[in-house]
Design a protein around this motif. Structure first.
Motif, PDB file in Angstrom:
ATOM      1  N   LEU A   1     -16.875   5.158  23.962  1.00 35.70           N
ATOM      2  CA  LEU A   1     -17.156   4.289  25.147  1.00 35.70           C
ATOM      3  C   LEU A   1     -15.895   4.093  25.929  1.00 35.70           C
ATOM      4  O   LEU A   1     -15.922   3.472  26.958  1.00 35.70           O
ATOM      5  CB  LEU A   1     -17.847   3.209  25.131  1.00 35.70           C
ATOM      6  CG  LEU A   1     -19.172   3.161  24.362  1.00 35.70           C
ATOM      7  CD1 LEU A   1     -20.035   2.053  24.124  1.00 35.70           C
ATOM      8  CD2 LEU A   1     -20.182   4.307  25.272  1.00 35.70           C
ATOM      9  N   GLY A   2     -14.684   4.375  25.457  1.00 36.23           N
ATOM     10  CA  GLY A   2     -13.571   4.241  26.183  1.00 36.23           C
ATOM     11  C   GLY A   2     -12.727   2.999  26.105  1.00 36.23           C
ATOM     12  O   GLY A   2     -11.704   2.582  26.858  1.00 36.23           O
ATOM     13  N   ARG A   3     -12.953   2.209  24.996  1.00 33.61           N
ATOM     14  CA  ARG A   3     -12.304   0.915  24.774  1.00 33.61           C
ATOM     15  C   ARG A   3     -11.993   0.712  23.668  1.00 33.61           C
ATOM     16  O   ARG A   3     -12.824   1.285  22.575  1.00 33.61           O
ATOM     17  CB  ARG A   3     -13.565  -0.128  25.231  1.00 33.61           C
ATOM     18  CG  ARG A   3     -13.524  -0.335  26.986  1.00 33.61           C
ATOM     19  CD  ARG A   3     -12.595  -0.694  27.450  1.00 33.61           C
ATOM     20  NE  ARG A   3     -12.627  -1.016  28.859  1.00 33.61           N
ATOM     21  CZ  ARG A   3     -12.692  -0.195  29.850  1.00 33.61           C
ATOM     22  NH1 ARG A   3     -12.336   1.079  29.678  1.00 33.61           N
ATOM     23  NH2 ARG A   3     -12.685  -0.433  31.056  1.00 33.61           N
ATOM     24  N   PRO A   4     -10.950  -0.268  23.070  1.00 32.58           N
ATOM     25  CA  PRO A   4     -10.787  -0.377  21.681  1.00 32.58           C
ATOM     26  C   PRO A   4     -12.059  -1.325  21.313  1.00 32.58           C
ATOM     27  O   PRO A   4     -12.641  -2.060  21.811  1.00 32.58           O
ATOM     28  CB  PRO A   4      -9.670  -1.441  21.778  1.00 32.58           C
ATOM     29  CG  PRO A   4      -8.724  -0.926  23.020  1.00 32.58           C
ATOM     30  CD  PRO A   4     -10.062  -0.798  24.221  1.00 32.58           C
ATOM     31  N   VAL A   5     -12.303  -0.818  19.756  1.00 28.83           N
ATOM     32  CA  VAL A   5     -13.268  -1.459  19.159  1.00 28.83           C
ATOM     33  C   VAL A   5     -12.823  -2.303  17.860  1.00 28.83           C
ATOM     34  O   VAL A   5     -11.876  -1.805  17.244  1.00 28.83           O
ATOM     35  CB  VAL A   5     -14.437  -0.464  18.700  1.00 28.83           C
ATOM     36  CG1 VAL A   5     -15.601  -1.020  18.136  1.00 28.83           C
ATOM     37  CG2 VAL A   5     -14.659   0.607  20.132  1.00 28.83           C
ATOM     38  N   TYR A   6     -13.606  -3.513  17.728  1.00 29.84           N
ATOM     39  CA  TYR A   6     -13.266  -4.216  16.512  1.00 29.84           C
ATOM     40  C   TYR A   6     -14.751  -4.195  15.432  1.00 29.84           C
ATOM     41  O   TYR A   6     -15.448  -4.268  16.035  1.00 29.84           O
ATOM     42  CB  TYR A   6     -13.033  -5.742  16.966  1.00 29.84           C
ATOM     43  CG  TYR A   6     -11.548  -5.884  17.477  1.00 29.84           C
ATOM     44  CD1 TYR A   6     -10.494  -6.156  16.586  1.00 29.84           C
ATOM     45  CD2 TYR A   6     -11.220  -5.498  18.747  1.00 29.84           C
ATOM     46  CE1 TYR A   6      -9.256  -6.251  16.959  1.00 29.84           C
ATOM     47  CE2 TYR A   6     -10.106  -5.882  19.171  1.00 29.84           C
ATOM     48  CZ  TYR A   6      -8.881  -6.114  18.260  1.00 29.84           C
ATOM     49  OH  TYR A   6      -7.656  -6.322  18.587  1.00 29.84           O
ATOM     50  N   GLY A   7     -14.237  -4.212  14.234  1.00 28.53           N
ATOM     51  CA  GLY A   7     -15.382  -4.077  13.504  1.00 28.53           C
ATOM     52  C   GLY A   7     -15.221  -5.775  12.736  1.00 28.53           C
ATOM     53  O   GLY A   7     -14.250  -6.095  12.353  1.00 28.53           O
TER      54      GLY A   7
ATOM     55  N   GLY B   1     -13.003   0.755   5.374  1.00 32.75           N
ATOM     56  CA  GLY B   1     -14.236   1.524   6.024  1.00 32.75           C
ATOM     57  C   GLY B   1     -14.159   1.187   7.682  1.00 32.75           C
ATOM     58  O   GLY B   1     -14.553   2.257   8.466  1.00 32.75           O
ATOM     59  N   ILE B   2     -13.505   0.069   8.056  1.00 32.37           N
ATOM     60  CA  ILE B   2     -13.521  -0.124   9.344  1.00 32.37           C
ATOM     61  C   ILE B   2     -12.399   0.585  10.034  1.00 32.37           C
ATOM     62  O   ILE B   2     -12.455   1.582  11.209  1.00 32.37           O
ATOM     63  CB  ILE B   2     -13.221  -1.666   9.826  1.00 32.37           C
ATOM     64  CG1 ILE B   2     -14.679  -2.494   9.408  1.00 32.37           C
ATOM     65  CG2 ILE B   2     -12.669  -2.181  10.998  1.00 32.37           C
ATOM     66  CD1 ILE B   2     -14.358  -3.843   9.240  1.00 32.37           C
ATOM     67  N   VAL B   3     -11.215   0.735   9.419  1.00 32.96           N
ATOM     68  CA  VAL B   3     -10.112   1.446  10.223  1.00 32.96           C
ATOM     69  C   VAL B   3     -10.178   2.834   9.862  1.00 32.96           C
ATOM     70  O   VAL B   3      -9.689   3.776  10.706  1.00 32.96           O
ATOM     71  CB  VAL B   3      -8.817   0.833   9.355  1.00 32.96           C
ATOM     72  CG1 VAL B   3      -8.442  -0.737   9.890  1.00 32.96           C
ATOM     73  CG2 VAL B   3      -8.632   1.218   8.086  1.00 32.96           C
ATOM     74  N   ALA B   4     -10.975   3.274   9.013  1.00 31.12           N
ATOM     75  CA  ALA B   4     -11.167   4.662   8.456  1.00 31.12           C
ATOM     76  C   ALA B   4     -12.172   5.287   9.884  1.00 31.12           C
ATOM     77  O   ALA B   4     -12.054   6.340  10.212  1.00 31.12           O
ATOM     78  CB  ALA B   4     -12.049   4.889   7.304  1.00 31.12           C
ATOM     79  N   ASN B   5     -12.905   4.464  10.716  1.00 27.45           N
ATOM     80  CA  ASN B   5     -13.627   4.930  11.705  1.00 27.45           C
ATOM     81  C   ASN B   5     -13.005   4.672  12.978  1.00 27.45           C
ATOM     82  O   ASN B   5     -13.513   4.714  14.333  1.00 27.45           O
ATOM     83  CB  ASN B   5     -14.892   4.266  11.703  1.00 27.45           C
ATOM     84  CG  ASN B   5     -15.897   4.726  10.751  1.00 27.45           C
ATOM     85  OD1 ASN B   5     -16.444   5.783  11.125  1.00 27.45           O
ATOM     86  ND2 ASN B   5     -16.086   4.072   9.489  1.00 27.45           N
ATOM     87  N   GLY B   6     -11.450   4.340  12.781  1.00 30.92           N
ATOM     88  CA  GLY B   6     -10.859   4.156  14.115  1.00 30.92           C
ATOM     89  C   GLY B   6     -10.942   2.752  14.861  1.00 30.92           C
ATOM     90  O   GLY B   6     -10.544   2.508  15.883  1.00 30.92           O
ATOM     91  N   LEU B   7     -11.378   1.662  14.152  1.00 31.57           N
ATOM     92  CA  LEU B   7     -11.736   0.452  14.568  1.00 31.57           C
ATOM     93  C   LEU B   7     -10.697  -0.378  14.256  1.00 31.57           C
ATOM     94  O   LEU B   7     -10.035  -0.309  13.002  1.00 31.57           O
ATOM     95  CB  LEU B   7     -12.999   0.059  14.215  1.00 31.57           C
ATOM     96  CG  LEU B   7     -14.488   0.100  15.294  1.00 31.57           C
ATOM     97  CD1 LEU B   7     -14.347   1.981  14.897  1.00 31.57           C
ATOM     98  CD2 LEU B   7     -15.562  -0.468  14.345  1.00 31.57           C
ATOM     99  N   ARG B   8     -10.439  -1.471  14.720  1.00 32.20           N
ATOM    100  CA  ARG B   8      -9.631  -2.613  14.235  1.00 32.20           C
ATOM    101  C   ARG B   8     -10.583  -3.866  13.698  1.00 32.20           C
ATOM    102  O   ARG B   8     -11.710  -3.634  13.668  1.00 32.20           O
ATOM    103  CB  ARG B   8      -8.953  -3.375  15.562  1.00 32.20           C
ATOM    104  CG  ARG B   8      -7.944  -2.376  16.060  1.00 32.20           C
ATOM    105  CD  ARG B   8      -7.526  -2.840  17.607  1.00 32.20           C
ATOM    106  NE  ARG B   8      -6.465  -2.055  18.208  1.00 32.20           N
ATOM    107  CZ  ARG B   8      -6.526  -0.874  18.657  1.00 32.20           C
ATOM    108  NH1 ARG B   8      -7.584   0.100  18.456  1.00 32.20           N
ATOM    109  NH2 ARG B   8      -5.433  -0.451  19.171  1.00 32.20           N
ATOM    110  N   CYS B   9      -9.661  -4.826  13.054  1.00 32.56           N
ATOM    111  CA  CYS B   9     -10.370  -5.639  12.057  1.00 32.56           C
ATOM    112  C   CYS B   9     -10.596  -7.079  12.822  1.00 32.56           C
ATOM    113  O   CYS B   9      -9.541  -7.367  13.423  1.00 32.56           O
ATOM    114  CB  CYS B   9      -9.793  -5.581  10.888  1.00 32.56           C
ATOM    115  SG  CYS B   9      -9.500  -4.304  10.067  1.00 32.56           S
ATOM    116  N   ASP B  10     -11.623  -7.797  12.725  1.00 35.69           N
ATOM    117  CA  ASP B  10     -11.859  -9.139  12.980  1.00 35.69           C
ATOM    118  C   ASP B  10     -12.763  -9.726  12.012  1.00 35.69           C
ATOM    119  O   ASP B  10     -13.769  -9.755  11.851  1.00 35.69           O
ATOM    120  CB  ASP B  10     -12.624  -9.055  14.380  1.00 35.69           C
ATOM    121  CG  ASP B  10     -12.461 -10.556  14.934  1.00 35.69           C
ATOM    122  OD1 ASP B  10     -11.970 -11.496  14.516  1.00 35.69           O
ATOM    123  OD2 ASP B  10     -13.172 -10.802  16.017  1.00 35.69           O
TER     124      ASP B  10
END
Length: 661
Positions: free
Chosen positions: A232-238, A265-274
């Protein structure tokens, strides 16, 4: 290139009854900031107002209680060079729900979320579009931004229900109001990883996916929604939690290996962590909690140079449609047994449709993950022609326009794997793929039909010959034209009433003319609802049939490994920069749970190490170095055919394998 967003964040849930004593009594600004810094935290979300309606800042529109705690937390974070956002639960406020019942969401049966008198409230959902609620939210937001130097506003409960299906969007109003006061402030809305988000994602700076695997979400939720949100074109956090189960689980603390696996698993999908935490009424950060968080975040910090600017590389996409806010299935493998049943008991047809539709997507995603294919989830607005393979879940609605587009995609060399209703043109009897020359003849008469499979299964030509495999979620009746390879045909159960004894009706042994698994150039088709069947039953024969079709549709995947199907394997690419080489990064996450009763939490506390895992990468890069950067181990790299190959000696939790050139 970095977008400047932090990778290691903590969100502090903080909800108190007005009768609670000692709220904020344990808050020490210096200790608060030092604890976060020692835990390798870069950013924190602190509560400005809680779900009871209590304000933690002076307000002209106070709730039942006011504690001036927000300013101190923000100042402590700013002094320690930590980014800080203010959390505001928009549509969940028990104080307003009690005093303004006319603001509540009214369900189809005329009920609201208010409990009977004397019972504890659960979620008294307020109507997002009510002018009174919006006026309160805008007043509070303005007060927060003027009183505190926050870096952003973090809005929770901006969807019209935990899992309901509705068409109510208010994120735009909030974002415009925030930026009218302080244009530089970042806006985040929780849970925009649902269908319909694409038309409002421009109003936010980041997307958060709340998905505590040990709560109601299960371990299948976050990786599926991540694959949609990241397009969707925005940084994503898991957002996992430090809790053993769910929000507010005081005394419940995840095992360090479990939290490390979730973050991997979160960063493996290109997401940041929260990571979600709840410090309790005293607002003192617990040393044991932050030692656990610190261990996990130290590992993320160590590999962060290989995450910055890296984007997922994909070869396939699952094509999804449905009502706005459809979620892609919830495992229900967490701590709240009756939660899904309560949702379904409301009798909301739209909810049931959305959940079943989402289950088809989630099951298809699980199959692709177990095949270690690299894929996104996209909706019908996407440019799906750029993918080598499309997967069409069973409830995808294919009208004449989409059917023509899909046939053009096939003619141009694309590949399609589709199941059940996704092969039909609308409600007609026509099957849209031109290469099938097929017709739909209704659904199989019995709830559980069977299928007889031709050819080898599990490498054995003879063992399964003539065996009738159960199709637990039903099946359509198809006929196909000449020249189409038929891998399996429908076997109807016997109609002998002697066998109707409460057990399943046994197969008749008579193989019908109806095909259940077929292959044509560029096309694999299954007459049963593949995604929902696999999500609900996990029957290995569905995986075997899918593998047979995928081997023909995508014979040369981007990544091949010898890791088991339980491991998650993803691929990201980091372009060359002025300070670093081009990199292709293979992420290997060892999902190795302990045994647990069916439907209960999976515990990832004693993983079986993966040893000597072979990775073969098809990348257009002259590789000069390979390494597993979590452990700092250099890996000998070899060229085999058109692939770069390495062997990873041991992976306990996760491996991040970097190919540089």
């Amino acid at each position: 290139m970095s977008d400047g967003q932090p990778w290691r964040k903590v969100i502090l849930d903080f909800n108190n009854s007005p009768e609670v004593h000692g709220v904020g009594a344990g808050f020490d600004p210096a200790e608060f900031a030092a604890t976060l810094r020692a835990a390798h935290v870069e950013a924190v979300v602190v509560v400005a107002k809680d779900v009871q309606g209590n304000c933690y800042f002076p307000s002209a529109r106070p709730g039942p209680a006011t504690w001036d705690l927000l300013r101190g937390q923000v100042e402590a974070c700013r002094a320690a060079n930590l980014r800080v956002q203010a959390l505001y639960p928009f549509a969940w406020d028990e104080h307003l729900a009690q005093r303004h019942p006319e603001w509540l969401v009214m369900r189809r049966d005329r009920r609201t979320g208010l409990p009977p008198v004397g019972e504890v409230p659960d979620v008294s959902q307020l109507c997002l579009s009510h002018p009174g609620l919006l006026e309160v939210a805008l007043t509070h937001t303005g007060e927060i931004l003027r009183q505190c130097a926050v870096d952003g506003m973090w809005f929770d409960m901006v969807n019209p229900g935990p899992l309901s299906v509705a068409e109510c969007y208010c994120a735009r109003c909030l974002a415009e109001h925030v930026r009218s006061i302080r244009p530089e402030v970042q806006v985040t809305c929780n849970t925009l990883a649902v269908l319909g988000s694409a038309d409002r994602v421009s109003t936010v700076d980041t997307i958060e996916i709340e998905g505590m695997a040990t709560g109601v979400w299960g371990y299948g939720y976050l990786p599926v929604h991540a694959r949609y949100a990241r397009t969707l074109g925005r940084p994503v956090y898991g957002m996992p939690g430090r809790f053993a189960t769910q929000w507010g689980d005081y005394g419940g603390l995840k095992h360090p290996l479990q939290l490390r696996t979730e973050l991997a698993g979160i960063v493996a999908n290109g997401l940041r962590c929260d990571i979600g935490d709840d410090p309790g009424p005293a607002l003192r950060l617990d040393p044991a909690v932050y030692a656990t968080i610190g261990e996990a975040y130290a590992e993320i910090e160590r590999i962060q140079p290989y995450l910055e600017g890296a984007v997922p590389v994909t070869e396939a996409a699952i094509l999804a449609d449905g009502p706005p806010l459809t979620q892609f299935g919830v495992d229900g493998g967490g701590a709240e047994d009756g939660w899904l049943a309560d949702q379904l008991a409301e009798g909301l047809d739209a909810f049931v449709e959305g959940f079943v539709r989402g289950a088809g997507v989630a099951g298809a995603a699980r199959l692709l993950m177990e095949r270690q294919l690299q894929f996104d989830i996209v909706d019908l607005t996407a440019d799906f022609e750029r993918y080598r393979l499309l997967v069409l879940p069973e409830l995808l609605t294919v009208d004449a326009g989409l059917a023509a587009r899909l046939n053009r995609y096939l003619d141009a060399g694309g590949a399609v794997l589709a199941s059940h209703g996704a092969l039909r043109v609308g409600e007609s009897a026509e099957l849209w793929p031109a290469g099938l020359s097929g017709r739909y003849h209704g659904e199989a008469e019995f709830e559980r039909p069977y299928t007889s499979i031709s050819g080898p299964i599990l490498g054995d030509d003879q063992r399964y010959a003539g065996y009738d495999f159960a199709l637990y979620e039903g099946c359509a009746r198809w006929t196909v034209g000449p020249g189409v390879t038929v891998h399996a045909r429908l076997t109807e159960p016997t109609a002998d009433p002697v066998h109707l004894t409460g057990y399943a009706v046994p197969p008749s042994g008579v193989v019908s003319e109806y095909a259940t698994a077929v292959q044509a150039p560029g096309l694999g088709a299954l007459a049963f609802p593949l995604g929902r069947s696999y999500l609900n039953h996990g029957y290995w024969i569905y995986r075997e049939l899918t593998a047979r079709l995928l081997d023909g549709l995508l014979p040369e995947p981007l990544v091949r490994t010898t890791a088991p199907a339980s491991a998650e394997v993803t691929l990201t690419h980091q372009p060359r920069t002025a300070t670093g080489p081009e990199r292709w990064i293979v992420h290997l996450v060892n999902h190795s749970p302990l045994r647990a009763p069916r439907g209960r939490v999976e515990f990832l506390e004693d993983p079986i190490p993966l040893r000597d895992i072979e990775i073969a990468l098809a990348a257009d890069l002259a590789v000069t170095r390979a390494a597993e950067v979590r452990c700092g181990v250099e890996l000998p790299v070899r060229r085999t055919g058109d692939r770069w190959c390495v062997t990873v000696p041991e992976t306990r939790v996760a491996a991040t394998v970097v190919f540089e050139g």
